[in-house]
Design an enzyme around this catalytic site. Structure first.
Site, PDB file in Angstrom:
ATOM      1  N   ASP B 139       0.863  -1.183   0.000  1.00  0.00           N
ATOM      2  CA  ASP B 139       0.000   0.000   0.000  1.00  0.00           C
ATOM      3  C   ASP B 139       0.900   1.234   0.000  1.00  0.00           C
ATOM      4  OD1 ASP B 139      -1.762  -2.099   0.578  1.00  0.00           O
ATOM      5  OD2 ASP B 139      -3.072  -0.818   1.785  1.00  0.00           O
ATOM      6  N   LYS B 204      -6.835   3.365  -3.628  1.00  0.00           N
ATOM      7  CA  LYS B 204      -7.327   3.322  -2.248  1.00  0.00           C
ATOM      8  C   LYS B 204      -7.578   4.744  -1.780  1.00  0.00           C
ATOM      9  CE  LYS B 204      -5.413   1.928   2.268  1.00  0.00           C
ATOM     10  NZ  LYS B 204      -4.322   1.218   2.956  1.00  0.00           N
ATOM     11  N   LYS B 240     -10.114   0.069  -2.938  1.00  0.00           N
ATOM     12  CA  LYS B 240     -10.105  -0.175  -1.487  1.00  0.00           C
ATOM     13  C   LYS B 240     -10.402   1.113  -0.724  1.00  0.00           C
ATOM     14  CE  LYS B 240      -7.010  -1.429   2.356  1.00  0.00           C
ATOM     15  NZ  LYS B 240      -5.674  -1.917   2.748  1.00  0.00           N
TER      16      LYS B 240
END
Lengths: 275, 308
Positions: B139, B204, B240
């Site tokens: 991430d 995300k 996400k």
């Protein structure tokens, strides 16, 4: 002038809410005239109130007993200053008895521990003492009669020790509970310690019985209701203290620390004695 | 003031109708999802959780506890495992001992999370180390400073460099929507990232470390961007949302958004994830309520590491 009528709302989590269902029922005066629409709370409202009670209860239990006493006394002050308004809905005698009872429990808040706790004799070099702790969330099922005195008589022993409560008020006389909520909101009592719902007993009662987060139940129940409550309570292992429908709410027996004992857990501690 | 590079990008991809987005997502919260559909949605959401602990006080013991929660969220045959555990790079090797080979993936934040304010070389080295330690997913945070200064090329090049450093691992690009300020910026940043991402990589919403978190609004802007990008290029980018999704009810609303924007193809954990920690127990609580018929107490469910 157009009269501005009030929308009665329930006091939950320190705010005034309508039922999440949007439903209401009509409250009527003695001659059948329309007075107001009262929230008809659903089991989801009960669930939300339990969440609010969990949130508010943790901080309430951590307050010092002395501070809880001050706040309980403050509730009595707030009702006293609006006693005339309350007396339009219940007899003046009931308002005075309620205020007296609140002051009575305010007195117990920093004293019941001396009565309910103990130092226990043990045959080893230990201090052994028992202290009480609040149970958590207590469900209250108020009767139809004495809508203020009975409601507060059921609530007070529970909150004095640091529990939080979710109470279902009288269906036919809900207005004192609505007014009580407004008084509690200005009483220094943290939001979520007392949550007041209005609505239909038969509809919400099963959820009171089965909700796992409610640790104890207090109130009035008919024989059939008592069976349902006991069954649900046995599933979720909760304590049930029910009173008969013909209870005399003015009785002096309610002014004792033993009501507080009904909603505490005993914790016994062994502590080694120093040499 | 809109910088020229950003202006050009927005002209190309089209702006966002903010009022329209708000109205549309407000409708998602009105869907009534009950009984079997609710249970289906709740279980699906469990399989989509990236169970996360990102705190300075994380220890190998806390991560071990998080991993055990990920592998067995609650006793019972029908409760699925979560998608992944999400930890700091230094915790990847500890997580690997518990979940490697179990089907639960290891995600690691990297690139000087959460600020991203470190030299590119350092950030790339962090990514490579996390991958070498066993991270299946990385991430990353984008360089918001550069984005807001209008240096879009720089932002995109850095994402491309991280894609390369990831190797086989999946990449999730955190836009940190709360710092991008407008829906137009979120859409622009989404496109910047998606154009250099591989199919199956994620965009995300947030780090969870700022005041602003995933909302239905910014989720919708990004889902729309994914759809438009897919229709243009055929590349399937995953999504996400992270931070602020605490209740099962919210999770179901996000799933409604996915279903109604991207369809069933995105309703699985290779295409959609929730970055969350407390969400998992609320999902379990609602599943247990559906199963038993009685509302549950929160302490019935084991705490993951956030509890101590």
């Amino acid at each position: 002038m157009i009269p501005i009528t009030k929308t009665p709302k329930c006091y939950v989590g320190g705010s005034f809410i309508r039922s999440e269902s949007g439903r209401v029922y009509e409250m009527r005066g003695s001659s059948g005239e329309f007075l107001a629409n009262i929230p008809l709370c659903s089991r989801k409202d009960l669930r939300n109130a339990v969440e609010a009670a969990a949130k508010g209860g943790a901080g309430w239990a951590k307050r010092t007993p002395y501070n809880r006493a001050q706040i309980l006394y403050r509730i009595a002050e707030m009702i006293e200053s609006r006693a005339a308004e309350m007396s339009a809905w219940v007899p003046g005698k009931e308002v005075r008895a309620t205020i007296d009872r609140i002051v009575h429990f305010a007195g117990w808040a920093d004293k019941y521990e001396q009565v309910l706790g103990s130092v226990n004799p043990v045959a080893s070099p230990h201090f052994n003492f028992t202290v009480t702790e609040p149970m958590g969330i207590v469900g209250i099922l108020a009767p139809e009669d004495n809508p203020l005195l009975a409601l507060m008589t059921l609530i007070l022993p529970a909150i004095t020790s640091g529990n939080s409560v979710v109470a279902l008020a009288s269906k036919n006389a809900p207005y004192p509970a609505i007014l009580l909520g407004e008084m509690l909101a200005v009483s220094d009592l943290p939001g979520g310690v007392i949550n007041l719902l209005t609505g239909d007993r038969a509809e919400i009662l099963p959820t009171f019985a089965t909700h796992e987060h409610i640790r104890a139940l207090a109130g009035i129940a008919t024989r059939e209701e008592a069976v349902a409550l006991q069954q649900g309570a046995s599933e979720s292992v909760k304590r049930v203290k029910l009173l008969a429908p013909d209870t005399d709410w003015y009785s002096a027996r309610f002014e004792s620390p033993y009501g507080i004992r009904d909603f505490v857990e005993a914790k016994t501690v062994w502590h080694p004695v120093g040499s | 003031m809109t910088r020229p590079a950003l202006r050009r990008l927005l002209d190309e991809i089209g702006p966002v109708d903010a009022t329209g987005i708000e109205e549309r997502v407000a409708k998602y919260t009105t869907r009534s999802i009950k009984k079997q559909s609710k249970v289906f949605g709740l279980k699906l959401a469990v399989t989509m959780v990236d169970l996360t602990t990102l705190e300075g006080k994380d220890t190998p013991g806390k991560v071990a506890s998080l991993c055990r929660k990920a592998l067995c969220p609650h006793p019972g045959d029908d409760i699925p495992r979560v998608a992944a555990v999400c930890v700091y790079p230094s915790m990847v090797k500890h997580a690997a001992r518990h979940v490697k080979g179990s089907g639960v993936r290891i995600a690691s934040v990297a690139t000087a999370f959460p600020s991203g304010q470190a030299p590119l070389k350092t950030r790339l080295a962090e990514v490579r180390q996390a991958v070498a330690d066993g991270a299946d997913e990385i991430d990353m945070v984008i360089n918001r400073g550069a984005f807001l200064a209008g240096e879009l090329g720089l932002v995109q090049d850095e994402i491309a460099a991280v894609v390369e450093a990831c190797g086989e691992s999946t990449l999730k690009v955190i836009l940190e929507t709360s710092e991008l300020e407008t829906y137009d910026h979120i859409r622009a940043a989404s496109f910047l990232a998606m154009r250099v991402l591989r199919p199956g990589d994620f965009i995300k919403t947030s780090t969870g470390k700022t005041s602003g978190n995933a909302t239905l609004g910014n989720n919708q802007v990004m889902l729309d961007a994914i759809r438009d990008h897919f229709l243009d290029t055929g590349t399937e980018i995953a999504m996400k949302p992270a931070g602020g999704i605490k209740s099962a009810k919210q999770a179901l609303q996000f799933l409604v958004a996915v279903k109604e924007t991207l369809g069933d193809a995105w309703l699985n954990n290779t295409r959609y994830r929730f970055g969350a920690s407390s969400l998992l127990n609320d999902l379990l609580r609602q599943l247990e309520t559906q199963r038993s018929g009685a509302y549950q107490a929160p302490y019935t469910f084991s705490d993951d590491s956030s509890g101590y």
